[in-house]
Design a protein around this motif. Structure first.
Motif, short mmCIF file in Angstrom:
data_model
loop_
_atom_site.label_atom_id
_atom_site.label_comp_id
_atom_site.label_asym_id
_atom_site.label_seq_id
_atom_site.Cartn_x
_atom_site.Cartn_y
_atom_site.Cartn_z
N PRO A 103 0.07 12.86 9.44
CA PRO A 103 0.27 14.25 9.03
C PRO A 103 1.70 14.59 8.64
O PRO A 103 1.95 15.67 8.10
CB PRO A 103 -0.16 15.04 10.26
N GLY A 104 2.66 13.68 8.91
CA GLY A 104 4.03 13.96 8.53
C GLY A 104 4.99 13.08 9.30
O GLY A 104 4.69 12.62 10.41
N GLY A 140 7.46 11.46 11.74
CA GLY A 140 7.83 11.75 13.12
C GLY A 140 6.75 12.38 13.95
O GLY A 140 6.91 12.55 15.16
N ARG A 141 5.62 12.73 13.34
CA ARG A 141 4.53 13.32 14.11
C ARG A 141 3.66 12.23 14.71
O ARG A 141 3.70 11.07 14.31
CB ARG A 141 3.71 14.25 13.22
N ARG A 142 2.87 12.60 15.69
CA ARG A 142 2.02 11.63 16.37
C ARG A 142 0.85 11.25 15.46
O ARG A 142 0.18 12.11 14.91
CB ARG A 142 1.50 12.23 17.67
N ALA A 143 0.61 9.95 15.30
CA ALA A 143 -0.46 9.49 14.43
C ALA A 143 -1.82 9.81 15.04
O ALA A 143 -2.06 9.49 16.21
CB ALA A 143 -0.35 7.99 14.20
N PRO A 144 -2.74 10.42 14.30
CA PRO A 144 -4.12 10.50 14.78
C PRO A 144 -4.66 9.10 15.04
O PRO A 144 -4.27 8.13 14.38
CB PRO A 144 -4.86 11.18 13.61
N LYS A 160 0.85 -1.18 0.00
CA LYS A 160 0.00 0.00 0.00
C LYS A 160 0.88 1.23 0.00
O LYS A 160 1.69 1.40 0.89
CB LYS A 160 -0.90 0.01 1.24
N PRO A 161 0.75 2.12 -0.99
CA PRO A 161 1.58 3.31 -1.01
C PRO A 161 1.36 4.15 0.24
O PRO A 161 0.23 4.30 0.69
CB PRO A 161 1.11 4.04 -2.27
N ALA A 162 2.44 4.66 0.79
CA ALA A 162 2.33 5.51 1.97
C ALA A 162 1.83 6.88 1.57
O ALA A 162 2.02 7.32 0.45
CB ALA A 162 3.69 5.65 2.65
N PRO A 163 1.12 7.57 2.50
CA PRO A 163 0.70 8.93 2.21
C PRO A 163 1.91 9.82 1.94
O PRO A 163 3.03 9.52 2.36
CB PRO A 163 -0.03 9.36 3.49
N SER A 164 1.69 10.92 1.26
CA SER A 164 2.76 11.86 0.95
C SER A 164 3.48 12.28 2.20
O SER A 164 2.87 12.61 3.21
CB SER A 164 2.16 13.09 0.25
#
Length: 251
Positions: free
Chosen positions: A223-224, A226-230, A35-39
């Motif tokens: 969201p990017g 190293g950021r915390r996953a929702p 599955k392609p990762a989000p941008s």
């Protein structure tokens, strides 16, 4: 909002807007191919590892991030196909505010999990200030009879696959189907590698994620890096470059 009970039909209608939801794959191609990762993400979806033969049990003193951990449990492929409902009524904590949401807890018979212990974990998680009731939005009342907004159902891989169809859960994932937030007992027993052995935190995540679907929330993306996953990121599949997070409203 103190003392008001939200009708089960209202929550059911909100959840129905998105139709069948959950962490299943929508197609066989998605299940078998990467599955392609989000941008902005450096990871792709990965299938959680199945437990090895035998029933590994860690030492009773095992801790992760200073927190005691439940034992890792190997789960059979199938159970009886019938649910045991957690008996009795469990009130929200004293002083909890917000609309009262009635729910039930079920465990498929034949699984190596106690329905009362599972119900305690679900109730504690949902009524945590970091969960969906944050800031007095709602409070959760567990019941064993009458109308409910949703049912948290711990299910064998085989029953999960059957209930979640047409989503492809592959014996690994969970979903929301109708009134049920179906939690795959295999994942409950072993977690996923990218939670770093913190099975307690992963269990909080899967409860909050699948109940989030029942409350009408859809999937989100990392969201990017190293950021915390929702919490509505499909963290059972991958963190997609984010850090693990089990809570809708982390402290």
């Amino acid at each position: 909002m103190r003392g008001r009970t939200l009708p089960a039909a209202a929550l059911a209608l909100a959840a129905a807007v998105a139709g069948l939801t959950g962490c299943g794959f929508e197609s066989h191609r998605e299940r078998t191919g990467p599955k392609p990762a989000p941008s902005g993400s450096s990871e792709t979806a990965a299938k959680p590892a199945k437990p090895r033969a035998g029933t590994p049990t860690p030492a009773p003193s095992r801790t992760v991030n200073g927190r005691p951990q439940p034992p890792i449990v190997r789960v059979p492929e199938s159970g009886s196909g019938r649910y045991a409902v957690a008996k009795g009524t469990q009130q929200p904590p004293a002083g909890a505010r917000g609309t009262t949401v009635r729910y039930a807890v079920e465990v498929e018979r034949g699984l190596p999990f106690d329905v009362t212990e599972f119900a305690e974990t679900v109730h504690r998680t949902l009524n945590d200030p970091r969960s969906w009731g944050h800031g007095g939005r709602m409070r959760f009342l567990r019941v064993d009879d009458g109308p409910v907004a949703f049912r948290v159902a711990l299910s064998s891989p085989e029953l999960t696959d059957r209930l979640c169809a047409p989503l492809i859960t592959g014996g690994e994932l969970s979903c929301r189907q109708g009134v049920r937030s179906v939690i795959n007992a295999r994942r409950w027993g072993t977690g996923v590698p990218w939670y770093g052995g913190d099975l307690a935190a992963y269990r909080e995540y899967v409860i909050n994620h699948e109940v989030g679907h029942a409350l009408g929330h859809g999937h989100e993306q990392c969201p990017g890096p190293g950021r915390r996953a929702p919490v509505m990121v499909q963290q059972t599949k991958s963190l997609y470059g984010c850090r693990p997070n089990p809570w809708p409203f982390p402290a």
